[in-house]
Design a protein around this motif. Structure first.
Motif, PDB file in Angstrom:
ATOM      1  N   ASP A   1       0.911  -1.250   0.018  1.00  8.83           N
ATOM      2  CA  ASP A   1      -0.031  -0.106  -0.074  1.00  8.83           C
ATOM      3  C   ASP A   1       0.920   1.363  -0.028  1.00  8.83           C
ATOM      4  O   ASP A   1       0.720   2.308  -0.914  1.00  8.83           O
ATOM      5  CB  ASP A   1      -0.951  -0.105   1.362  1.00  8.83           C
ATOM      6  CG  ASP A   1      -2.160  -0.749   1.121  1.00  8.83           C
ATOM      7  OD1 ASP A   1      -2.263  -1.507  -0.257  1.00  8.83           O
ATOM      8  OD2 ASP A   1      -2.883  -1.173   2.254  1.00  8.83           O
ATOM      9  N   THR A   2       1.876   1.412   0.954  1.00  9.44           N
ATOM     10  CA  THR A   2       2.837   2.260   0.902  1.00  9.44           C
ATOM     11  C   THR A   2       3.509   2.925  -0.130  1.00  9.44           C
ATOM     12  O   THR A   2       3.426   3.839  -0.822  1.00  9.44           O
ATOM     13  CB  THR A   2       3.806   2.215   2.117  1.00  9.44           C
ATOM     14  OG1 THR A   2       3.236   2.069   3.235  1.00  9.44           O
ATOM     15  CG2 THR A   2       4.784   3.394   2.326  1.00  9.44           C
ATOM     16  N   VAL A   3       3.920   1.841  -0.726  1.00  5.98           N
ATOM     17  CA  VAL A   3       4.986   1.762  -2.110  1.00  5.98           C
ATOM     18  C   VAL A   3       3.760   2.114  -3.354  1.00  5.98           C
ATOM     19  O   VAL A   3       4.035   3.043  -4.065  1.00  5.98           O
ATOM     20  CB  VAL A   3       5.601   0.433  -2.547  1.00  5.98           C
ATOM     21  CG1 VAL A   3       6.525   0.579  -3.780  1.00  5.98           C
ATOM     22  CG2 VAL A   3       6.776   0.257  -1.305  1.00  5.98           C
ATOM     23  N   MET A   4       2.857   1.470  -3.531  1.00  6.18           N
ATOM     24  CA  MET A   4       2.050   1.775  -4.661  1.00  6.18           C
ATOM     25  C   MET A   4       1.222   3.078  -4.376  1.00  6.18           C
ATOM     26  O   MET A   4       1.102   3.694  -5.395  1.00  6.18           O
ATOM     27  CB  MET A   4       0.863   0.640  -4.769  1.00  6.18           C
ATOM     28  CG  MET A   4       1.409  -0.909  -5.065  1.00  6.18           C
ATOM     29  SD  MET A   4       2.605  -0.771  -6.313  1.00  6.18           S
ATOM     30  CE  MET A   4       1.337  -0.279  -7.783  1.00  6.18           C
ATOM     31  N   THR A   5       0.932   3.616  -3.410  1.00 13.58           N
ATOM     32  CA  THR A   5       0.503   4.949  -3.019  1.00 13.58           C
ATOM     33  C   THR A   5       1.534   6.145  -3.618  1.00 13.58           C
ATOM     34  O   THR A   5       1.137   6.656  -4.352  1.00 13.58           O
ATOM     35  CB  THR A   5       0.261   5.303  -1.630  1.00 13.58           C
ATOM     36  OG1 THR A   5      -1.153   4.375  -1.508  1.00 13.58           O
ATOM     37  CG2 THR A   5      -0.484   6.778  -1.334  1.00 13.58           C
ATOM     38  N   ALA A   6       2.798   5.807  -3.215  1.00 16.71           N
ATOM     39  CA  ALA A   6       3.796   6.644  -3.600  1.00 16.71           C
ATOM     40  C   ALA A   6       4.002   6.530  -5.120  1.00 16.71           C
ATOM     41  O   ALA A   6       4.296   7.629  -6.085  1.00 16.71           O
ATOM     42  CB  ALA A   6       4.951   6.331  -2.847  1.00 16.71           C
ATOM     43  N   PHE A   7       3.880   5.446  -5.718  1.00 18.58           N
ATOM     44  CA  PHE A   7       4.215   5.128  -7.139  1.00 18.58           C
ATOM     45  C   PHE A   7       2.965   5.792  -7.851  1.00 18.58           C
ATOM     46  O   PHE A   7       3.326   6.480  -8.755  1.00 18.58           O
ATOM     47  CB  PHE A   7       4.249   3.798  -7.355  1.00 18.58           C
ATOM     48  CG  PHE A   7       4.878   3.082  -8.547  1.00 18.58           C
ATOM     49  CD1 PHE A   7       6.147   3.548  -9.201  1.00 18.58           C
ATOM     50  CD2 PHE A   7       3.859   2.657  -9.468  1.00 18.58           C
ATOM     51  CE1 PHE A   7       6.421   3.551 -10.424  1.00 18.58           C
ATOM     52  CE2 PHE A   7       4.376   2.240 -11.056  1.00 18.58           C
ATOM     53  CZ  PHE A   7       5.777   2.778 -11.234  1.00 18.58           C
ATOM     54  N   SER A   8       1.770   5.520  -7.366  1.00 21.35           N
ATOM     55  CA  SER A   8       0.586   6.074  -7.998  1.00 21.35           C
ATOM     56  C   SER A   8       0.856   7.581  -8.174  1.00 21.35           C
ATOM     57  O   SER A   8       0.553   8.395  -9.134  1.00 21.35           O
ATOM     58  CB  SER A   8      -0.679   5.853  -7.427  1.00 21.35           C
ATOM     59  OG  SER A   8      -0.863   4.374  -7.499  1.00 21.35           O
ATOM     60  N   LYS A   9       1.158   8.147  -7.181  1.00 18.30           N
ATOM     61  CA  LYS A   9       1.276   9.832  -6.910  1.00 18.30           C
ATOM     62  C   LYS A   9       2.302  10.281  -8.007  1.00 18.30           C
ATOM     63  O   LYS A   9       2.021  11.030  -8.488  1.00 18.30           O
ATOM     64  CB  LYS A   9       1.609  10.060  -5.521  1.00 18.30           C
ATOM     65  CG  LYS A   9       1.625  11.880  -5.404  1.00 18.30           C
ATOM     66  CD  LYS A   9       2.441  12.067  -4.378  1.00 18.30           C
ATOM     67  CE  LYS A   9       2.458  13.623  -4.087  1.00 18.30           C
ATOM     68  NZ  LYS A   9       3.019  14.225  -5.333  1.00 18.30           N
ATOM     69  N   GLU A  10       3.434   9.522  -8.182  1.00 10.48           N
ATOM     70  CA  GLU A  10       4.567   9.977  -8.980  1.00 10.48           C
ATOM     71  C   GLU A  10       4.155   9.792 -10.476  1.00 10.48           C
ATOM     72  O   GLU A  10       4.062  10.753 -11.430  1.00 10.48           O
ATOM     73  CB  GLU A  10       5.723   8.867  -8.790  1.00 10.48           C
ATOM     74  CG  GLU A  10       6.835   9.593  -9.358  1.00 10.48           C
ATOM     75  CD  GLU A  10       7.339  10.851  -8.982  1.00 10.48           C
ATOM     76  OE1 GLU A  10       7.588  11.785  -9.607  1.00 10.48           O
ATOM     77  OE2 GLU A  10       7.636  10.923  -7.547  1.00 10.48           O
TER      78      GLU A  10
END
Length: 136
Positions: A96-105
């Motif tokens: 969740d943490t990584v995918m949220t950051a990736f999605s934002k990017e």
């Protein structure tokens, strides 16, 4: 009287608006199909993922998540744990943490219409829409 004609006009306005929305969706669908068929969609998606993955902010999110991972701290060195078990535990904890950051990017890259991939995406969509307007 007057109320019924006002109501009829509102119904006509609503019908016209619904028709416009339907037509706009239809155009969007055709634009996306055109971009998929000519390879633009895949090429941009590939570059988006590459660009986002190379961002230092994203790398530091991942590095921090790993450094503070409860799953990694819980691993008992005495017990032989497979790489798959480690990866599964990390995925469950950090996805969740990584995918949220990736999605934002990805979102930031795609929506920047001034430069880079966002600009190319904007121009590709515009060009496809113009081509479709001219098509019979």
């Amino acid at each position: 009287g007057n109320n019924s004609s006002h109501f009829a006009r509102r119904m006509d306005d609503d019908a016209a608006l619904a028709r416009e929305v339907r037509e706009a969706r239809e155009v969007e669908r055709h634009v996306v199909d055109a971009l998929r068929q000519d390879g633009t969609f895949d090429a941009l998606r590939k570059r988006l993922v590459e660009d986002a993955s190379s961002k230092d902010e994203l790398r530091s999110v991942v590095a921090n998540a790993l450094a503070n991972s409860a799953a990694l701290q819980k691993i008992d060195p005495a017990r032989k744990i497979t790489e798959k078990e480690t990866v599964d535990a990390l995925r469950e904890e950090l996805e969740d943490t990584v995918m949220t950051a990736f999605s934002k990017e990805l979102w930031d890259l795609m929506t920047d219409e001034q430069e880079g991939l966002g600009r190319e995406l904007y121009e590709a969509v515009y060009a496809a829409r113009e081509r479709l307007k001219k098509a019979p």
